[in-house]
Design a protein around this motif. Structure first.
Motif, short mmCIF file in Angstrom:
data_model
loop_
_atom_site.label_atom_id
_atom_site.label_comp_id
_atom_site.label_asym_id
_atom_site.label_seq_id
_atom_site.Cartn_x
_atom_site.Cartn_y
_atom_site.Cartn_z
N SER A 1 0.95 -1.19 0.09
CA SER A 1 0.09 0.24 0.02
C SER A 1 0.92 1.22 0.17
N ASN A 2 0.20 2.27 -0.47
CA ASN A 2 1.02 3.60 -0.33
C ASN A 2 1.28 4.09 0.90
N TYR A 3 0.61 3.55 1.95
CA TYR A 3 0.87 3.87 3.25
C TYR A 3 1.41 2.75 4.17
N ILE A 4 1.93 1.63 3.49
CA ILE A 4 2.94 0.73 4.31
C ILE A 4 4.30 0.79 3.64
N PRO A 5 5.48 0.96 4.42
CA PRO A 5 6.63 1.07 4.28
C PRO A 5 7.14 -0.27 3.59
N GLN A 6 7.91 -0.45 2.36
CA GLN A 6 8.29 -1.68 2.03
C GLN A 6 9.13 -2.54 2.83
N SER A 7 8.76 -3.72 3.10
CA SER A 7 9.39 -4.74 4.09
C SER A 7 9.92 -5.89 3.23
N PHE A 8 11.02 -6.73 3.82
CA PHE A 8 11.14 -7.93 3.46
C PHE A 8 11.67 -8.89 4.48
N TYR A 9 11.29 -10.03 4.50
CA TYR A 9 12.08 -11.24 5.32
C TYR A 9 13.48 -11.28 4.82
N LEU A 10 14.22 -11.23 5.79
CA LEU A 10 15.68 -11.25 5.51
C LEU A 10 16.26 -12.46 5.08
N SER A 11 15.57 -13.53 5.12
CA SER A 11 15.90 -14.65 4.56
C SER A 11 15.36 -14.81 2.95
N ASP A 12 14.60 -13.93 2.51
CA ASP A 12 14.20 -14.03 1.08
C ASP A 12 14.95 -13.08 0.20
N LEU A 13 15.87 -12.32 0.92
CA LEU A 13 16.78 -11.36 0.02
C LEU A 13 18.00 -12.02 -0.53
N LYS A 14 18.11 -12.32 -1.89
CA LYS A 14 19.10 -12.73 -2.69
C LYS A 14 20.35 -11.89 -2.59
N ALA A 15 19.79 -10.21 -2.60
CA ALA A 15 20.86 -9.08 -2.27
C ALA A 15 20.24 -8.22 -1.60
N TYR A 16 20.92 -7.43 -0.78
CA TYR A 16 20.33 -6.49 0.19
C TYR A 16 20.03 -5.41 -0.82
N PRO A 17 19.18 -4.19 -0.11
CA PRO A 17 18.97 -3.05 -1.02
C PRO A 17 20.38 -2.34 -0.69
#
Length: 398
Positions: A273-289
């Protein structure tokens, strides 16, 4: 946040009035107030109210999806799984920071959410005190869905008691008389007749639970659960009880403990949503932002903000062995929007409080809680020795 209302409130404010408000709370409930009450309520204009309602609706739509339970099954620790889970939580608490968008307009941004009750009794009481001691603008209310001070009490009664005798409904905690929220427990007892009972005082016979009151043994049919597993396990690891929360029992949980985990930080990466900051499970990330400085690290399984790390690096994340138990969330920039009597600006966070009756298709927004902060984060530890901070109540333009 509404300049004309804010100016009128500040003109009417005095330290003496505030001290009289606090004195009245102590008179009404001796030795029960154990947290700071902010000097002011929050006045929310209609345009921000509409955005908050839309933001909450975006979240609720995800919770209503048929696969929500499947996607959140991992959220429940194996040793904390409680039998007889119902189809939805009885309560939702959704926290939004008040921010500004790129155009300079006020906008909410999600901080956290809980499938768990909050201060439903205390907020009813606090709103009345603000109206009694300070400027009380017309067409502003702390309630939603056409509720009033009295109909709110009736609405909560339906959810909490569900036609059971109040003596057969308990508020479950660990040493409730020692909790910082004990004032809310006492107001709950006075409004709805629900006795706060320590888990150590509960006796289990077969699948039935009992407690004693005035020398009488009473069966427990509904449990208004205010006990958090983490508190029990971390602070009372050797506590011996006849009843364990993971037991298979006849009594109905309100709300069922599994929902505390399902609707939590664990839910954040599922929301868009436009009102929800982007979040990621750490285990799902192949590369960090590439811009990790704009993210915050949060453990999935903690409470009261413990373990949150505001400034993180690639090295910090690489050191984490159990990445499946962490997420990163894009930082939220709180906008100081509340002006105190000296012209200082203060940050605020608004918690929308919902109830969800057993047979209802959707949760119902009933009231709110607000918190004011001058510190880096919202919370007691970041606001020591400040005034115009602490727990508050928001009044929304009708």
């Amino acid at each position: 946040m509404e300049p004309s209302i804010r100016d009128k409130f500040n003109e009417s404010f005095s330290k003496e009035k505030y001290e009289n408000l606090i004195a009245e709370i102590h008179k009404d409930f001796p030795n029960q107030l154990d947290f700071r009450v902010a000097e002011t309520p929050v006045f929310v204009p209609k345009d921000l109210k509409i955005k908050l309602l839309q933001a909450a609706n975006d979240i609720i739509e995800v919770i209503l999806k048929p696969d929500f339970k499947e996607k959140t099954e991992r959220a429940i620790p194996v040793n904390q799984y409680v039998p007889n889970e119902n189809s939805h939580p009885h309560f939702l608490a959704i926290d939004f920071a008040v921010c500004k968008d790129e155009a300079g307009n006020l906008t909410p941004q999600l901080i956290e959410l809980q499938g768990f009750p909050s201060l439903f009794g205390y907020q009813w009481y606090l709103g009345q005190k603000y109206r009694k001691f300070f400027y009380d603008p017309k067409n502003y209310t702390q309630y939603f869905n056409r509720l009033s001070m009295s109909s709110y009490v009736d609405e909560m009664k339906k959810v909490l008691l569900a036609n059971e005798n109040p003596e057969n409904v308990i508020l479950l905690e660990i040493y409730p008389e020692q909790q910082k929220t004990r004032l809310d427990f006492e107001i709950t007892r006075q409004l709805w007749g629900i006795e706060p009972v320590c888990i150590t005082k509960i006796k289990k016979v077969g699948r039935q639970l009992f407690y004693e009151k005035n020398g009488k043994t009473i069966e427990i049919k509904r449990i208004y659960n205010r006990l958090i597993f983490d508190d029990l396990l971390q602070n009372y690891p050797n506590l011996e009880t006849n009843f364990k929360m993971t037991d298979d029992i006849e009594a109905t949980w309100i709300t069922h403990p599994n929902w505390f985990f399902r609707i939590s930080k664990f839910t954040l990466p599922l929301l868009k949503s436009n009102y929800i900051p982007q979040s990621f499970y750490l285990s799902d990330l192949k590369a960090y932002p590439s811009d990790l400085e704009n993210y915050v690290l949060k453990p999935l399984f903690s409470f009261a903000g413990s373990g949150v790390k505001l400034n993180i690096s690639k090295e910090d994340l690489d050191k984490i062995n159990d990445k499946e138990n962490y997420l990163i969330q894009r930082k939220v920039q709180y906008e100081p929007v509340i002006k105190d009597v000296n012209g200082n600006l203060i940050k605020t966070e608004i918690r929308l409080l919902f109830v969800w009756e057993d047979n209802a298709t959707r949760p119902k927004l009933v009231t709110n809680l607000a918190r004011l902060s001058r510190g880096e984060m919202i919370g007691v530890n970041f606001n020591k020795n400040f005034d115009w901070v602490g727990g508050s109540c928001a009044f929304f333009e009708d």
